[in-house]
Write a protein that holds these residues in place. Structure first.
Motif, PDB file in Angstrom:
ATOM      1  N   LEU A   6       0.650  -1.048   0.102  1.00 22.23           N
ATOM      2  CA  LEU A   6      -0.013   0.119   0.115  1.00 22.23           C
ATOM      3  C   LEU A   6       0.619   1.373  -0.074  1.00 22.23           C
ATOM      4  CD1 LEU A   6      -2.541  -1.006   2.663  1.00 22.23           C
ATOM      5  CD2 LEU A   6      -2.858  -1.181   0.209  1.00 22.23           C
ATOM      6  N   PRO A   7       0.333   2.289  -0.599  1.00 23.70           N
ATOM      7  CA  PRO A   7       1.030   3.594  -0.764  1.00 23.70           C
ATOM      8  C   PRO A   7       1.254   4.330   0.635  1.00 23.70           C
ATOM      9  CG  PRO A   7      -0.953   3.884  -1.550  1.00 23.70           C
ATOM     10  CD  PRO A   7      -0.894   2.490  -1.151  1.00 23.70           C
ATOM     11  N   ILE A   8       1.886   3.834   1.577  1.00 22.60           N
ATOM     12  CA  ILE A   8       1.989   4.872   2.897  1.00 22.60           C
ATOM     13  C   ILE A   8       3.404   4.982   2.865  1.00 22.60           C
ATOM     14  CG2 ILE A   8       1.664   4.361   5.382  1.00 22.60           C
ATOM     15  CD1 ILE A   8      -0.476   2.326   4.775  1.00 22.60           C
ATOM     16  N   ASN A   9       3.745   6.405   3.497  1.00 31.79           N
ATOM     17  CA  ASN A   9       4.909   6.775   3.716  1.00 31.79           C
ATOM     18  C   ASN A   9       4.879   7.609   4.832  1.00 31.79           C
ATOM     19  OD1 ASN A   9       4.654   9.803   3.008  1.00 31.79           O
ATOM     20  ND2 ASN A   9       3.925   8.802   1.054  1.00 31.79           N
ATOM     21  N   ARG A  10       6.069   8.168   5.438  1.00 26.36           N
ATOM     22  CA  ARG A  10       6.262   8.759   6.698  1.00 26.36           C
ATOM     23  C   ARG A  10       5.334  10.256   6.608  1.00 26.36           C
ATOM     24  NH1 ARG A  10      10.917   6.408   5.532  1.00 26.36           N
ATOM     25  NH2 ARG A  10      11.895   4.990   7.219  1.00 26.36           N
ATOM     26  N   ASN A  11       4.934  10.620   5.466  1.00 24.52           N
ATOM     27  CA  ASN A  11       4.174  11.957   5.153  1.00 24.52           C
ATOM     28  C   ASN A  11       2.758  11.722   5.101  1.00 24.52           C
ATOM     29  OD1 ASN A  11       6.662  13.378   5.343  1.00 24.52           O
ATOM     30  ND2 ASN A  11       7.060  13.012   3.043  1.00 24.52           N
ATOM     31  N   SER A  12       2.189  10.696   5.132  1.00 24.66           N
ATOM     32  CA  SER A  12       0.950  10.394   4.975  1.00 24.66           C
ATOM     33  C   SER A  12       0.235  10.844   6.215  1.00 24.66           C
ATOM     34  CB  SER A  12       0.772   8.787   4.964  1.00 24.66           C
ATOM     35  OG  SER A  12       1.131   8.183   3.921  1.00 24.66           O
ATOM     36  N   ASN A  13      -0.994  11.581   5.865  1.00 21.82           N
ATOM     37  CA  ASN A  13      -1.666  12.167   7.070  1.00 21.82           C
ATOM     38  C   ASN A  13      -2.929  11.319   7.358  1.00 21.82           C
ATOM     39  OD1 ASN A  13      -3.824  13.007   5.291  1.00 21.82           O
ATOM     40  ND2 ASN A  13      -2.368  14.844   4.663  1.00 21.82           N
ATOM     41  N   TYR A  14      -3.465  11.865   8.246  1.00 21.07           N
ATOM     42  CA  TYR A  14      -4.881  10.946   8.824  1.00 21.07           C
ATOM     43  C   TYR A  14      -5.797  11.066   7.729  1.00 21.07           C
ATOM     44  CZ  TYR A  14      -8.767   9.508  11.537  1.00 21.07           C
ATOM     45  OH  TYR A  14     -10.152   8.935  11.905  1.00 21.07           O
ATOM     46  N   LYS A  15      -5.980  12.040   6.942  1.00 23.59           N
ATOM     47  CA  LYS A  15      -7.072  12.146   6.109  1.00 23.59           C
ATOM     48  C   LYS A  15      -6.618  11.253   4.950  1.00 23.59           C
ATOM     49  CE  LYS A  15      -9.375  15.329   2.902  1.00 23.59           C
ATOM     50  NZ  LYS A  15      -9.418  16.548   2.198  1.00 23.59           N
ATOM     51  N   GLU A  16      -5.556  11.183   4.328  1.00 25.08           N
ATOM     52  CA  GLU A  16      -5.108  10.246   3.247  1.00 25.08           C
ATOM     53  C   GLU A  16      -5.475   8.504   3.767  1.00 25.08           C
ATOM     54  OE1 GLU A  16      -1.638  12.675   0.952  1.00 25.08           O
ATOM     55  OE2 GLU A  16      -1.036  11.722   2.889  1.00 25.08           O
ATOM     56  N   LEU A  17      -4.926   8.435   4.855  1.00 27.71           N
ATOM     57  CA  LEU A  17      -4.852   7.028   5.535  1.00 27.71           C
ATOM     58  C   LEU A  17      -6.242   6.575   5.643  1.00 27.71           C
ATOM     59  CD1 LEU A  17      -2.338   7.390   8.066  1.00 27.71           C
ATOM     60  CD2 LEU A  17      -1.923   6.094   5.826  1.00 27.71           C
ATOM     61  N   SER A  18      -7.317   7.486   6.168  1.00 26.79           N
ATOM     62  CA  SER A  18      -8.620   7.215   6.346  1.00 26.79           C
ATOM     63  C   SER A  18      -9.258   6.953   4.941  1.00 26.79           C
ATOM     64  CB  SER A  18      -9.296   8.417   7.079  1.00 26.79           C
ATOM     65  OG  SER A  18      -8.918   8.535   8.260  1.00 26.79           O
ATOM     66  N   LEU A  19      -9.059   7.619   3.815  1.00 34.64           N
ATOM     67  CA  LEU A  19      -9.324   7.572   2.416  1.00 34.64           C
ATOM     68  C   LEU A  19      -8.851   6.404   2.120  1.00 34.64           C
ATOM     69  CD1 LEU A  19     -11.233   8.543   0.071  1.00 34.64           C
ATOM     70  CD2 LEU A  19      -8.811   9.710  -0.531  1.00 34.64           C
ATOM     71  N   LEU A  20      -7.679   5.760   2.129  1.00 35.35           N
ATOM     72  CA  LEU A  20      -7.074   4.569   1.682  1.00 35.35           C
ATOM     73  C   LEU A  20      -8.045   3.284   2.216  1.00 35.35           C
ATOM     74  CD1 LEU A  20      -4.980   2.737   0.349  1.00 35.35           C
ATOM     75  CD2 LEU A  20      -3.667   3.181   2.536  1.00 35.35           C
ATOM     76  N   PHE A  21      -7.835   3.394   3.948  1.00 36.60           N
ATOM     77  CA  PHE A  21      -8.643   2.284   4.565  1.00 36.60           C
ATOM     78  C   PHE A  21     -10.080   2.086   4.088  1.00 36.60           C
ATOM     79  CE2 PHE A  21      -4.662   2.711   6.646  1.00 36.60           C
ATOM     80  CZ  PHE A  21      -4.285   1.363   6.456  1.00 36.60           C
TER      81      PHE A  21
END
Length: 92
Positions: A69-84
């Motif tokens: 999955l495209p997760i990196n150290r700069n991923s924010n809560y909004k991006e991660l929520s959208l991904l999941f």
């Protein structure tokens, strides 16, 4: 969500069935994914070693099901929520 190889954090997930279809569905949502690794016999540098190793069945089993999955150290809560949220919706 795009991959960021310079700042990538590997989060592999195991997709039991239809990994490539799962990748396509995520891509439709703008989420880039990639494979975890390639079996050693697919890498020319190691071709002379492979003959001595025997069966690579486990390597292929993992290769065919693992997805990064495209997760990196700069991923924010909004991006991660959208991904999941997308993953959850696709899995239903």
């Amino acid at each position: 969500m795009k991959k960021n190889p310079e700042n990538q954090v590997n989060l592999p997930i195991y997709i039991e069935n239809n990994r490539n279809r799962f990748m396509e569905l995520l891509a439709v949502e703008g989420i880039e994914t990639t494979f975890y690794y390639y079996p050693i016999d697919k890498i020319s540098t190691y071709s002379n070693i492979v003959e001595k190793m025997g069966s690579l069945d486990n390597c292929y089993r993992i290769f065919e099901h693992i997805l990064i999955l495209p997760i990196n150290r700069n991923s924010n809560y909004k991006e991660l929520s959208l991904l999941f949220e997308n993953i959850e919706r696709i899995c239903k």
